[in-house]
Enzyme design. Structure first.
Site, short mmCIF file in Angstrom:
data_model
loop_
_atom_site.label_atom_id
_atom_site.label_comp_id
_atom_site.label_asym_id
_atom_site.label_seq_id
_atom_site.Cartn_x
_atom_site.Cartn_y
_atom_site.Cartn_z
N SER A 94 -4.72 2.35 0.71
CA SER A 94 -4.19 3.36 1.62
C SER A 94 -4.79 4.75 1.44
CB SER A 94 -2.67 3.45 1.49
OG SER A 94 -2.08 2.43 2.25
N ALA A 129 4.91 -5.97 6.43
CA ALA A 129 6.14 -6.57 5.93
C ALA A 129 6.22 -8.04 6.33
CB ALA A 129 7.35 -5.81 6.45
N THR A 165 3.15 -9.87 7.35
CA THR A 165 1.93 -10.56 6.91
C THR A 165 1.78 -10.56 5.40
OG1 THR A 165 0.56 -8.55 6.96
CG2 THR A 165 0.75 -9.82 9.02
N TYR A 212 7.60 4.82 5.84
CA TYR A 212 6.18 4.53 5.67
C TYR A 212 5.83 3.21 6.36
CZ TYR A 212 1.68 4.32 3.21
OH TYR A 212 0.35 4.29 2.90
#
Length: 366
Positions: free
Chosen positions: A79, A139, A141, A169
């Site tokens: 990220s 959430a 995958t 987020y």
């Protein structure tokens, strides 16, 4: 690690050189900055008063193997991709090619609709600050299934949104921003980031792999919490939310340039650091952490299968710390705060030493 607590899903991890052990990891979803995301890894530069070796040992503790990691290795940065993408979006705003107050629907008509989701009511600012309420596709995958951006969006809009305006987020936000960049510029987010950031800053170890599953040389190995080797990974599990590959030196240089004012006009940089929309927890592709000594550092973390990365810097970019580990299964939540305090706080009995024993992972990342 300290930082905004995750909601739907968040960050990806990576390995590094400079601490003694390494953990292991399996496909995981990017769950963003969390208070428990500490890790053993390597730091550049080394925190004051610490001595960090140049390699990290692999699963067979106590012996050097071909899994040793070095400072020049390439790794998956997860990220941390979001900071790069947010910078490009803010550059486009500075060029008046888009406005942060634009609705998502203005650029991507009809794409965000269903289950109470409405792109007409969502702004680009809400995407940047994770206040859109959009469901995090990872959430579902679990960071293990390669998807196209539109497939990720279809997953997200089958779920009702969280309360708009509340920090939640979601990797979906930055997948959408990647599509906005393409719509506005005619180029992919990867092309625009290369042109605007990677090439001018000479970030020669930084790249967007697309569908390429291998890492550029040199690189170490990446491990799942169960000990399996996950070095080979399809980056489409993360896309615009986390596919970046980089090096310690490149990330140091990027964050120093960004916070030092080289990449954005002053008003846009101030906007990037404004956390009011997310109630103090997140700016735009950056988040603050206040250390026990009162110093606030800015940066991002990155978590992806087999990798955890953290970059933190002073607000002026004059001091930057980047470390990584080659796992996403992290055990001891005290290590990351200790590293940050050792680097950015005056030496005290509480922060003079970073723990020298590397923990074994208790469980894979959620």
């Amino acid at each position: 690690m300290t930082g905004p607590a995750r909601r739907h899903g968040e960050d990806h991890p990576s390995g590094g050189t400079g601490v003694r052990t390494e953990a292991d990891s399996a496909p995981v979803r990017d769950t963003g900055p969390t208070a428990s995301d500490a890790t053993s890894g390597t730091a550049t530069p080394s925190p004051p008063g610490t001595s960090l070796p140049d390699t990290v040992r692999g699963p067979t503790a106590g012996t050097r193997t071909e899994t040793a990691l070095r400072r020049g290795d390439h790794f998956r940065a997860g990220s941390i991709t979001k900071t790069f993408l947010a910078t490009v979006v803010l550059q486009l705003a500075a060029e008046h090619r888009l406005s942060l107050s634009d609705s998502v629907d203005l650029h991507l008509p009809g794409l965000v609709a269903g289950a109470g989701n409405d792109g007409r009511a969502l702004t680009l600012r809400a995407l940047l600050t994770h206040t859109s309420g959009l469901y995090d596709f990872t959430a579902e995958t679990r960071g293990a299934v390669p998807v196209t951006p539109r497939q990720a969006l279809r997953i997200a809009v089958t779920h009702p949104p969280a309360d708009p305006g509340r920090f939640s987020y979601s990797n979906t936000n930055y997948v959408l921003l990647g599509l906005v960049v393409r719509q506005v510029t005619g180029h992919s987010y990867a092309t625009e980031i290369r042109r605007r950031l990677i090439t001018p800053l000479h970030l020669t170890g930084t790249s967007f792999p697309g569908a390429r599953t291998s890492l550029p040389s040199p690189h170490g190995r990446a491990y799942a919490a169960d000990g399996s080797d996950v070095t080979e990974l399809d980056p489409r599990v993360a896309g615009a939310a986390g596919e970046l590959v980089s090096t310690l030196a490149d990330l140091d240089r990027f964050y120093a340039a960004l916070l030092g004012g080289e990449l954005l006009p002053p008003d846009r940089l101030r906007e990037m650091l404004d956390t009011r929309a997310a109630h103090g927890r997140y700016g735009m592709g950056l988040y603050p952490v206040k250390l026990p000594c009162g110093t606030t550092v800015w940066g991002h973390n990155g978590r992806i299968a087999g990798s955890y990365v953290r970059t933190a810097a002073t607000v002026d970019g004059r001091r930057v710390l980047t470390f990584r580990v080659n796992t996403d299964g992290i055990a001891d939540p005290s290590l990351e705060p200790a590293l940050l305090a050792a680097e950015f706080c005056p030496r005290t009995p509480q922060n003079a030493r970073v723990p020298s024993k590397d923990p074994s992972p208790r469980h894979p990342f959620e």
